[in-house]
Motif scaffolding. Structure first.
Motif, short mmCIF file in Angstrom:
data_model
loop_
_atom_site.label_atom_id
_atom_site.label_comp_id
_atom_site.label_asym_id
_atom_site.label_seq_id
_atom_site.Cartn_x
_atom_site.Cartn_y
_atom_site.Cartn_z
N CYS A 94 0.84 -1.19 0.00
CA CYS A 94 0.00 0.00 0.00
C CYS A 94 0.87 1.24 0.00
O CYS A 94 2.01 1.23 0.48
N SER A 149 1.31 5.28 1.19
CA SER A 149 0.91 6.13 2.31
C SER A 149 0.13 7.34 1.80
O SER A 149 0.60 8.04 0.90
N HIS A 161 -0.29 9.92 3.61
CA HIS A 161 0.26 11.05 4.35
C HIS A 161 1.57 11.53 3.72
O HIS A 161 1.78 12.73 3.58
N ASP A 173 -2.89 -1.39 5.15
CA ASP A 173 -3.13 -0.02 4.73
C ASP A 173 -2.83 0.91 5.89
O ASP A 173 -2.81 0.49 7.06
N PHE A 174 -2.60 2.19 5.56
CA PHE A 174 -2.33 3.18 6.58
C PHE A 174 -3.64 3.65 7.19
O PHE A 174 -4.66 3.76 6.52
N SER A 175 -3.57 3.96 8.49
CA SER A 175 -4.73 4.52 9.19
C SER A 175 -4.61 6.03 9.23
O SER A 175 -4.02 6.65 8.35
N TRP A 176 -5.11 6.64 10.29
CA TRP A 176 -5.19 8.11 10.35
C TRP A 176 -3.84 8.76 10.64
O TRP A 176 -3.70 9.99 10.53
N HIS A 177 -2.82 7.98 11.00
CA HIS A 177 -1.50 8.51 11.34
C HIS A 177 -0.45 7.83 10.47
O HIS A 177 -0.59 6.64 10.13
N LYS A 217 -9.44 -0.04 2.95
CA LYS A 217 -9.69 1.12 3.79
C LYS A 217 -10.85 1.92 3.22
O LYS A 217 -10.98 2.05 2.00
N SER A 222 -11.16 8.71 3.35
CA SER A 222 -9.85 9.35 3.42
C SER A 222 -9.44 9.73 4.84
O SER A 222 -8.30 10.14 5.05
N ASP A 223 -10.34 9.60 5.81
CA ASP A 223 -9.98 9.99 7.17
C ASP A 223 -9.10 8.97 7.87
O ASP A 223 -8.46 9.28 8.87
N GLY A 224 -9.07 7.73 7.37
CA GLY A 224 -8.23 6.70 7.95
C GLY A 224 -8.83 5.98 9.13
O GLY A 224 -8.19 5.10 9.71
#
Length: 900
Positions: free
Chosen positions: A225, A227, A229, A283-287, A336, A339-341
Motif C-alpha cells: 500500500c 501512504s 500522508h 493499509d495506513f490509518s489516520w497517522h 480502507k 480518506s480519514d483513515g
C-alpha cells in the motif's frame, strides 16, 4: 423502544427482515436518489485492441500436486508417495484473476489518462498507454509499431499487483519540462519495484523512471500500500506477517536500489494457527505510523509510534458466527474506507462489514453480500458514481454517500453496496453540518449488481445457460478461457467523462475496462431507479463454442400456465377470473366436483376446524380470542377473512386427495401434494401444521387417504370469486374497481382499530393511517369501559421498520404496521387449575412466559411426577435470570404484567 446503533448494527442487511439500519422505500427516494447503475446503450467505445493485452497464458495450475500427479502416467501408489513428501499443498490464487489488472493515472490540468497493465509473454513486464479526449472521441498514443509501451525491466515472475499513487499537488508545467505526476509500485510473488511517472505539457510519451526494488527470498508478498500522508512512503506485507517500510526519497538520495526497513511487530501472541491463517492486506490509518493489517481470522491496528509496535484487535471472525452459513467462515478481502483513515471494510465468505478503528470489535454496518469468494474490494464516493447530473436534486446524498464495489474477477460477479449517514431532519445549510457530526451509518437501499461487461444478461435463461455451460466442460478446462471476461477496470474523472459523454438526468460514470480478448474499452454507466433487465446483445452467444456448427439436437420446451398468478401480480386478477367464468371449461374431466356424501363429510370436518360457525365475517373480538401464539395484524385479518367465506367457496379451497387430479408431466402422472388440515378447534389458515407422509407417486404401499387437505386455492382468488358471487357486475369496467389487496387492507384497518381498544398498547406505539374506519359491530365497549385488565398486548417491533424516525419521514409505513405489530394474549393465572398430565399440573408452565401457553394435545406430553423436582430447580434458576434481566422487567412493567 429505542436501541443504540451498536445493537442495530448486529442485524445485517439481507439476513433479517427489514433490518434497522436500512434506508429503503419510496419515502427515502426523494433524498437518496437512484442507486442502481446500468450500462447506457450504444456508448461502448473501443480504445485499443492488441494481442499484447491478452489474458496471461501461463498461470498457476488449477490442480494440486497430488491431482496433477494422478493425471500423469505414473502409478497411483508412486504419485501418492511423491505428493506426501511435499506435505500439504496450498493453492495460491494470486495469479488467477484475483486482482485488478488495470490502473489509471490522470494527468493533472490535461485531458490525458495513462493506463497501466501487465504485458509481455509471461506478463512479467509493465505496459502502459496514454489516451486523451480529442474531437468528440478518444485519441490513443502508441509506439512506432502501433503497439503498447513496455518498460525494459523484466521482473522474471508474473506481475500480481500494480498500485498507483498520484501526486496531488504539482508545481505546474514549465515549457516542455517533465513533471512527476505519480509513483508506481509493481509487485511480483517475491519482489517489489518502484517507478516514478513523468509527463510534459505537450502530451508526449510518459517517462517511467526505475527507482528501487526489493527482493524477498524467505516469504512471498501478500499485499502492499501507498501512504496517503507521505507520498513517497509505502509498506509491503509478506505471507509470514513481516512488514517492510520503504521511503523512495531516501532510496534516491542514498542511491540504494535494494532498500527498505523491516518494522518490528511481535505477532507471537496473535497467531491462532500458522496453517489456517492467511494474511490478506495492509493499509495506513489516520497517522503515518499507524497501520491496519488484515488476516483471514482477524484485523489488527498496529501502532508503530512505540518501539515494539502496540497491537489492537479491531475485528474477529468469531463475531460473525451468528449469521455465517458456512462452518469455517474466513475473511477474504480488505480495504480502507474513506480518506480519514478511521473506517475500513472487510468481506468474509458471506458478510461485508464496515468497521471504525475507534470502536474495536464493534461493527458499524453489515451486509449479506451473496457473492462467491469475493477477492476484490474498493470504495468510491457517490459523487464519483453520479457525476455530471443535469441538476443538483440529490446534492446532499452525492456529497455524503459512499459505494463499496465488491466482487471477483474469477467469476465476473460484482455488487455495489451504498451507505451513508441518516437522512437529515432539516435541509439548507444545516444538512452538511448534521452529516459531519453524525457518526452512525445506514445502508442506502438494498445492494445492486454492477455489470462490468455489457454482454451479460440477468434473465433466468442466460444464467441457466451459463451454469450449464460450466458443468458441460471437462474438469481440465477453465470455463473463463471460453468467455471474454473483464480483467481490470477503472473510472475516469468527472471532467473527462463530461467531455466524452456529457451530462445525464441522474448522473453516471465512464468505466474503462481491460478484457481478456485484448481489448481496452470505455463504457458509460447511468444511475437508474431499477436494476437492468435487458442490455445490448442480450441473449447473444457470449460464450465461445468449441465448434462453429449450429446446435444439432431438437429443442424441446415445456410451458406452464400461471395466468392467475400473473393476473394477481399485475393487479388485474378480476379481469382474468371474469374471462374464465365467461368461457367455462368443458373438457373430458368435467364432472360434479362434490357428491352429497362427500359434502357432508367436508362440512363436518370444517366445523371441527373452526369453519361454518359464521354466516358472515366473525367479530374481530372472537378472532382475537382464538390467538394462541403471538400474531401480527395481517395474520389476524387473514383468519377473519377465511372464517367468513361461505361453505360453497370453502369446498373449492379444501378437498381430499381423492378429488384432486394428477398432473400429466413428461407423459407420466404426478400427484400433487398439499398439507393436511389439523383436526383441531381453531381458525384457518393453519400456520403450524405437520406435512403428510407420502411418496412422489401413489402406490400399493402408500395409499390415497381421505384427509382434508388445503387450501388448494389461494385466498385472493376466493375473495374475488366471493365478490362475483355477491353480484359483482359482469362488465370489465366495473370489475376493475374491486381489488383483493384492498379488501385485505380494509380488514387490517378494522383489526388494528379493535386491537387498540382491547389491548394494552406499547408506550412508543403510534398508529398512522388516515383511511382507517371504526366499525361499531366489532368494537367491544366492555373492554374499553371495564376496569378489568385488558387481555391482549399490542406492541411494535422497531427492527421491522423500513425507515428511520425523523421529522420529515413518517415513522413507518402502514404496510410495515401489518407485519411489525404483534398481538399477544395475556394468560389468566388460575391457582386451582386441575389440568394434569400424568399427575403433573399444567400450571407449572405458567411462570415461563407472560404469554398464554396453549397445548394442542396434552396427552402427547411425557412429564412424570419424578421429573417435577428437576423441573422446579430449572424453573427457579430461570426465574432468577428473569429477575436480573432489566429488559424483561421493563417489558412487564410497561404492560403491567404479573410476575412470579
Amino acid at each position: 423502544m429505542e436501541f443504540t446503533d451498536e445493537w442495530k448494527s448486529q442485524f445485517p442487511v439481507g439476513k433479517v427482515f427489514t433490518p434497522p439500519l436500512l434506508l429503503s422505500g419510496p419515502s427515502t427516494r426523494s433524498t437518496l436518489g437512484p442507486l442502481c447503475f446500468n450500462p447506457k446503450p450504444q456508448t461502448l467505445t473501443l480504445l485499443f485492441s492488441s494481442p499484447s493485452l491478452f489474458r496471461p497464458i501461463h498461470s498457476s495450475p488449477q490442480f494440486s500436486l497430488s491431482r496433477f500427479l494422478s493425471t500423469s502416467s505414473l502409478p497411483l501408489s508412486t504419485s501418492s508417495s511423491i505428493a506426501s513428501q511435499f506435505g500439504p499443498q496450498h493453492y495460491n490464487d494470486t495469479f488467477v484473476d484475483s486482482y485488478n489488472r488495470l490502473q489509471l493515472l490522470h494527468c493533472p490540468n490535461t485531458n490525458n489518462v495513462i493506463a497501466f497493465f501487465s504485458a509481455g509473454y509471461n506478463h512479467d513486464q509493465l505496459g502502459f498507454l496514454l489516451f486523451s479526449f480529442k474531437d468528440s472521441g478518444f485519441d490513443v498514443l502508441t509506439d512506432e509499431n502501433d503497439e503498447i509501451f513496455v518498460t525494459k525491466n523484466q521482473f522474471k515472475h508474473p506481475i500480481c499487483k500494480i498500485l498507483v499513487n498520484p501526486v496531488l499537488e504539482i508545481a505546474g508545467f514549465k515549457g516542455n519540462s517533465l513533471v512527476t505526476i505519480g509513483y508506481l509500485l509493481v509487485c511480483t510473488v517475491y519482489s517489489a519495484h518502484w517507478f516514478s511517472v513523468k509527463v510534459n505539457k505537450v502530451g508526449d510519451k510518459p517517462t517511467l523512471s526505475y527507482l528501487a526494488f526489493k527482493l524477498f527470498k524467505s516469504s512471498s508478498i501478500v499485499s502492499a500500500c501507498w501512504s496517503p500522508h507521505l507520498v513517497e512512503q509505502s509498506v509491503v506485507l509478506l505471507q509470514s506477517g513481516t512488514l517492510f517500510l520503504f521511503d523512495l526519497g531516501s532510496c534516491v538520495k542514498t542511491k540504494k536500489s535494494n532498500a527498505g526497513k523491516r518494522l518490528r511487530v511481535l505477532w507471537d501472541d496473535y497467531y491462532r494457527s500458522s496453517e489456517t491463517c492467511k494474511w490478506l492486506g495492509c493499509d495506513f490509518s489516520w497517522h503515518p505510523k499507524i497501520l491496519i493489517i488484515a488476516r483471514s481470522d482477524a484485523v489488527f491496528l498496529v501502532d508503530l509510534r512505540s518501539d515494539d509496535g502496540n497491537i489492537t484487535v479491531l475485528a474477529n471472525i468469531n463475531m460473525l458466527n451468528l449469521y455465517a452459513p458456512v462452518e469455517k467462515e474466513q475473511f477474504l478481502t480488505f480495504c480502507k474506507a474513506g480518506s480519514d483513515g478511521f473506517s475500513f471494510v472487510i468481506a468474509s465468505d458471506s458478510l461485508l462489514v464496515l468497521y471504525d478503528v475507534r470502536k474495536p470489535l464493534t461493527p458499524v454496518l453489515q451486509w449479506a453480500h451473496g457473492l462467491y469468494k469475493p477477492c476484490y474490494i474498493d470504495l468510491l464516493r457517490l459523487s464519483e458514481l453520479r457525476a455530471n447530473s443535469r441538476d443538483n436534486m440529490y446534492e446532499w446524498a452525492d456529497e455524503f454517500g459512499f459505494g463499496i464495489v465488491l466482487g471477483s474477477f474469477c467469476n465476473c460477479e460484482f455488487g455495489l453496496f451504498c451507505y451513508g449517514p441518516s437522512l437529515p431532519s432539516c435541509g439548507g445549510r444545516f444538512a452538511s453540518e448534521i452529516a459531519e457530526i453524525c457518526k452512525s451509518f445506514y445502508a442506502w437501499d438494498i445492494p445492486s449488481d454492477l455489470l462490468l461487461s455489457d454482454c451479460d444478461c440477468c434473465c433466468g435463461s442466460c444464467l441457466t445457460r451459463k451454469e450449464f455451460f460450466k458443468d458441460a466442460l471437462p474438469t481440465w478446462i477453465d470455463w473463463k478461457r471460453k468467455k471474454d471476461i473483464v480483467l481490470g477496470f477503472g473510472l475516469l474523472n468527472k471532467d473527462l467523462s463530461r467531455l466524452f459523454h456529457g451530462s445525464s438526468e441522474f448522473g453516471g460514470f465512464t468505466l474503462v475496462r481491460l478484457m481478456s480478448s485484448g481489448k481496452l474499452e470505455a463504457q458509460r454507466y447511468c444511475a437508474s431507479w431499477d436494476l437492468v433487465n435487458k442490455l445490448e446483445l442480450v441473449h447473444g452467444d457470449s460464450l465461445l463454442r468449441f465448434e462453429d456448427e449450429d446446435y444439432k439436437f431438437p429443442k424441446r420446451y415445456k410451458y406452464f400456465r400461471f395466468d392467475y398468478l400473473y393476473g394477481y401480480l399485475s393487479g388485474n386478477l378480476t379481469e382474468v377470473l371474469d374471462s374464465k367464468m365467461k368461457n367455462p371449461y368443458s373438457g373430458p374431466r368435467e364432472k360434479d366436483s362434490f357428491s352429497i356424501e362427500f359434502h357432508e363429510i367436508l362440512c363436518e370436518k370444517l366445523r371441527i376446524c373452526g369453519f361454518s360457525r359464521f354466516r358472515t365475517s366473525p367479530a374481530i373480538s372472537f378472532v382475537l380470542s382464538d390467538i394462541g401464539l403471538p400474531a401480527n395484524i395481517h395474520e389476524i385479518a387473514l383468519r377473519r377473512m377465511w372464517a367468513g367465506l361461505p361453505m360453497e367457496l370453502l369446498q373449492l379451497a379444501f378437498s381430499s386427495y381423492f378429488e384432486i387430479f394428477d398432473v400429466l408431466l413428461n407423459q407420466k402422472k404426478v400427484s400433487l401434494e398439499f398439507s393436511v388440515v389439523p383436526d383441531l378447534h381453531q381458525l384457518p389458515p393453519f400456520f403450524l401444521r405437520k406435512s403428510t407422509s407420502r411418496s412422489s407417486k401413489w402406490s400399493q404401499k402408500v395409499q390415497r387417504h381421505d384427509s382434508l387437505v388445503g387450501p388448494v386455492m389461494p385466498l385472493p382468488v376466493l375473495i374475488t370469486l366471493h365478490e362475483f358471487r355477491n353480484g359483482c357486475p359482469n362488465s370489465e369496467e366495473e370489475a376493475d374497481k374491486f381489488s383483493s389487496e384492498a379488501e385485505v387492507g380494509l380488514c387490517c384497518n378494522e383489526v388494528m382499530q379493535v386491537a387498540r381498544e382491547m389491548a394494552v398498547l406499547d408506550s412508543g406505539f403510534e398508529f398512522h393511517n388516515d383511511h382507517a374506519v371504526l366499525l361499531g359491530d366489532d368494537r367491544d365497549n366492555f373492554w374499553a369501559d371495564s376496569e378489568k385488565p385488558k387481555p391482549f398486548i399490542l406492541y411494535h417491533l422497531p427492527a421491522l421498520e423500513s425507515s428511520t424516525k425523523d421529522d420529515t419521514v413518517q415513522n413507518y409505513d402502514y404496510e410495515d404496521v401489518r407485519y411489525a405489530s404483534l398481538i399477544s394474549k395475556v394468560h389468566e393465572y388460575e391457582p386451582c387449575r386441575k389440568d394434569t398430565v400424568d399427575g403433573v399440573a399444567l400450571d407449572l408452565f405458567d411462570d415461563l412466559s407472560p404469554i398464554a401457553l396453549k397445548f394442542d394435545d396434552a396427552s402427547t406430553m411425557s412429564i412424570m411426577p419424578s421429573d417435577s423436582k428437576v423441573y422446579n430447580v430449572m424453573k427457579k434458576n430461570y426465574s432468577r435470570f428473569l429477575e436480573g434481566s432489566s429488559s424483561y422487567q421493563d417489558y412487564c412493567n410497561q404492560f403491567k404484567l404479573k410476575r412470579q
